[in-house]
Motif scaffolding. Structure first.
Motif, short mmCIF file in Angstrom:
data_model
loop_
_atom_site.label_atom_id
_atom_site.label_comp_id
_atom_site.label_asym_id
_atom_site.label_seq_id
_atom_site.Cartn_x
_atom_site.Cartn_y
_atom_site.Cartn_z
N LYS A 1 1.21 5.11 1.29
CA LYS A 1 0.50 6.23 2.09
C LYS A 1 1.14 7.46 1.67
O LYS A 1 2.15 7.89 1.76
CB LYS A 1 0.79 5.99 3.58
CG LYS A 1 0.17 6.79 4.67
CD LYS A 1 0.87 6.55 6.04
CE LYS A 1 2.03 6.96 6.25
NZ LYS A 1 2.51 6.92 7.86
N LEU B 1 -2.61 -1.07 8.42
CA LEU B 1 -3.71 -0.12 7.54
C LEU B 1 -4.70 0.44 8.71
O LEU B 1 -5.02 1.52 8.80
CB LEU B 1 -4.55 -0.68 6.58
CG LEU B 1 -3.81 -1.02 5.25
CD1 LEU B 1 -4.42 -1.54 4.34
CD2 LEU B 1 -2.76 0.03 4.76
N PHE C 1 -8.56 9.11 6.89
CA PHE C 1 -7.47 8.64 5.70
C PHE C 1 -8.42 7.91 4.58
O PHE C 1 -9.36 7.07 4.85
CB PHE C 1 -6.47 7.55 6.04
CG PHE C 1 -5.18 8.11 6.11
CD1 PHE C 1 -3.94 7.78 5.44
CD2 PHE C 1 -4.91 9.16 7.28
CE1 PHE C 1 -2.72 8.44 5.36
CE2 PHE C 1 -3.76 9.70 7.50
CZ PHE C 1 -2.56 9.24 6.61
N CYS D 1 0.77 -1.27 0.12
CA CYS D 1 -0.18 0.16 0.07
C CYS D 1 0.84 1.14 -0.05
O CYS D 1 1.90 1.11 0.52
CB CYS D 1 -1.06 0.04 1.23
SG CYS D 1 -1.75 -1.47 1.03
N VAL E 1 -4.33 6.66 1.18
CA VAL E 1 -3.82 5.34 1.24
C VAL E 1 -4.21 4.69 0.05
O VAL E 1 -5.40 4.31 -0.08
CB VAL E 1 -3.57 4.64 2.45
CG1 VAL E 1 -4.96 4.10 2.83
CG2 VAL E 1 -2.65 3.43 2.49
N LEU F 1 -3.78 3.69 10.82
CA LEU F 1 -3.67 4.84 10.40
C LEU F 1 -4.99 5.63 10.67
O LEU F 1 -6.09 5.13 11.25
CB LEU F 1 -3.86 4.82 8.63
CG LEU F 1 -2.87 4.12 8.15
CD1 LEU F 1 -2.95 3.99 6.23
CD2 LEU F 1 -1.44 5.04 8.17
N THR G 1 -4.52 1.16 -1.65
CA THR G 1 -4.42 -0.07 -1.04
C THR G 1 -4.48 -1.29 -1.97
O THR G 1 -4.20 -2.36 -1.56
CB THR G 1 -5.52 -0.28 0.00
OG1 THR G 1 -7.00 0.05 -0.83
CG2 THR G 1 -5.63 0.61 0.95
#
Length: 207
Positions: A140, A177, A184, A138, A145, A180, A147
Motif C-alpha cells: 500500500k 483490501l 485507491f 500487497c 496498492v 481501503l 496487489t
C-alpha cells in the motif's frame, strides 16, 4: 511516486518500477523475467534500485531476481512465509515450467505492517494477504496498492497451487483490501489496473 509498468515473460506478469521522484531511489516489484529489459528501463528513468520486492514466490514473479541483484546489488524482499519458495523450484513452480531453477534467497523477510521506505517520503506498507500463496502480500502506497496475484481487475488469483486457499484469499480481499478507500488504484500482478471501488462493485467473486 514514479510508477512504470513492464509486462514481462510468457505469463505476461506486471513488473513495476517505482521510485521517489526527487531522489530517484527505487525498487522493482515482481521481476518475473526479462531482467535486461527491466534494468534498461530503470537506467533510462535514472532509477537506482535499492530493493527487489516479490509479492509472492512463484517463478513468474521472481524469475529475474538474480539477474537484477547481480547488476545492482538490490536487496531481495519477500514475506517470511514465502521465503522458501525462492530457492525451491517445486514450490515456485519452476520445476513445472520448463526446468529446475534454484533462485537466490531473500536478503530480508517481511511481515504484516512492515514499511519499505525509499528516498524522501515514499513508503510502502506491507499487507499480508494469504490465499494465492501462504506469504502473498500487497503493498500500500499513497493512493495505490500493488496487489500481486491476490486481486485482479474482475478476478482473483488462482488457489489451486500448493499452499493456496480460496477461503483465505477471499478473506484477505474482503478484510484487508476492501477496507481501503474506493479511489485507491489497484496495480495487479496480471492484467489492467482497476480501483478498490470498481472491484467492490463489480468483481464477480464478491458480488
Amino acid at each position: 511516486m514514479f510508477i512504470e509498468t513492464l509486462v514481462v515473460g510468457a505469463l505476461a506478469t506486471n513488473c513495476y518500477l517505482i521510485a521517489c521522484p526527487e531522489t530517484k531511489e527505487g525498487a522493482v516489484i515482481d521481476p518475473g523475467a526479462e531482467g535486461k529489459r527491466i534494468l534498461a528501463a530503470a537506467a533510462k528513468a535514472g532509477i537506482r534500485l535499492r530493493y527487489i520486492i516479490n509479492t509472492h514466490g512463484h517463478i513468474d514473479h521472481c524469475g529475474a531476481n538474480g539477474e537484477i541483484k547481480a547488476a545492482t546489488g538490490a536487496e531481495i524482499l519477500i514475506h517470511r512465509e514465502d521465503a522458501a519458495y525462492l530457492t525451491d523450484p517445486r514450490r515456485n513452480l519452476a520445476a513445472f515450467a520448463g526446468g529446475m531453477r534454484d533462485g537466490l534467497p531473500a536478503d530480508r523477510t517481511l511481515e504484516e505492517g512492515d514499511v519499505i521506505r525509499l528516498g524522501k517520503g515514499l513508503a510502502l506498507e506491507v499487507i499480508h494477504t494469504p490465499g494465492h500463496t501462504p506469504g502473498g502480500i500487497c503493498l500500500k502506497g499513497d493512493g495505490v496498492v500493488f496487489t500481486g496475484d491476490t486481486l485482479f481487475a474482475g478476478s482473483i488469483g488462482r488457489t489451486d497451487f500448493p499452499g493456496g486457499s480460496l477461503e483465505k484469499l477471499l478473506s484477505s480481499v474482503r478484510e484487508k483490501l476492501f477496507c481501503l478507500p474506493d479511489g485507491f488504484t489497484i496495480y495487479p500482478g496480471h492484467g489492467p489496473a482497476s480501483t478498490i471501488g470498481e472491484e467492490k462493485a463489480d468483481n464477480p467473486f464478491f458480488c
